[in-house]
Design a protein around this motif. Sequence first.
Motif, PDB file in Angstrom:
ATOM      1  N   MET A   1       0.835  -1.175   0.000  1.00  0.00           N
ATOM      2  CA  MET A   1       0.000   0.000   0.000  1.00  0.00           C
ATOM      3  C   MET A   1       0.889   1.251   0.000  1.00  0.00           C
ATOM      4  N   THR A   2       0.564   2.176  -0.851  1.00  0.00           N
ATOM      5  CA  THR A   2       1.332   3.410  -0.967  1.00  0.00           C
ATOM      6  C   THR A   2       0.933   4.383   0.134  1.00  0.00           C
ATOM      7  N   VAL A   3       1.914   4.934   0.804  1.00  0.00           N
ATOM      8  CA  VAL A   3       1.667   5.968   1.799  1.00  0.00           C
ATOM      9  C   VAL A   3       1.968   7.308   1.152  1.00  0.00           C
ATOM     10  N   ARG A   4       0.943   8.132   1.062  1.00  0.00           N
ATOM     11  CA  ARG A   4       1.114   9.442   0.431  1.00  0.00           C
ATOM     12  C   ARG A   4       1.265  10.506   1.498  1.00  0.00           C
ATOM     13  N   GLN A   5       2.142  11.447   1.245  1.00  0.00           N
ATOM     14  CA  GLN A   5       2.406  12.527   2.186  1.00  0.00           C
ATOM     15  C   GLN A   5       1.868  13.846   1.638  1.00  0.00           C
ATOM     16  N   ASN A  58      -8.905   7.631  -6.669  1.00  0.00           N
ATOM     17  CA  ASN A  58      -8.106   6.517  -7.204  1.00  0.00           C
ATOM     18  C   ASN A  58      -7.725   6.757  -8.661  1.00  0.00           C
ATOM     19  N   PHE A  61      -5.032   9.373  -8.785  1.00  0.00           N
ATOM     20  CA  PHE A  61      -3.737   8.809  -8.405  1.00  0.00           C
ATOM     21  C   PHE A  61      -3.175   7.875  -9.474  1.00  0.00           C
ATOM     22  N   GLU A  62      -4.039   7.214 -10.251  1.00  0.00           N
ATOM     23  CA  GLU A  62      -3.552   6.380 -11.360  1.00  0.00           C
ATOM     24  C   GLU A  62      -2.828   7.240 -12.391  1.00  0.00           C
ATOM     25  N   PRO A  65       0.499   9.701  -9.613  1.00  0.00           N
ATOM     26  CA  PRO A  65       0.738   9.016  -8.337  1.00  0.00           C
ATOM     27  C   PRO A  65       1.104   9.953  -7.184  1.00  0.00           C
ATOM     28  N   GLU A  66       1.669  11.098  -7.483  1.00  0.00           N
ATOM     29  CA  GLU A  66       2.066  12.037  -6.436  1.00  0.00           C
ATOM     30  C   GLU A  66       1.069  13.196  -6.290  1.00  0.00           C
TER      31      GLU A  66
END
Length: 91
Positions: A1-5, A58, A61-62, A65-66
Amino acid sequence: MTVRQRRYPKEEIARRGQDLYESGIRQQVEAGNEGKIVAIDIETGDFEVDETVVPATNRLFERHPEAQPWIIRIGHRAVYHFGARSLKQNP
């Protein structure tokens, strides 16, 4: 799972998101989409529209991604609300 900041303060995300929405996105999405969600990347100005938050973000983000997303419900001041009072912009 990607953790986004988050790279911006909440206030900056809201300001930039609202500016992008009012300056051009609103005219593109408003007709026939009241109540739907718009997820806007505040860095690129790209956006996605869907019935709910998760599919809209979603897809954003596809593509990016950032992305730094800001969310709004078309025709309303808030995405969610509690209680019986309406939050429509033009009651």
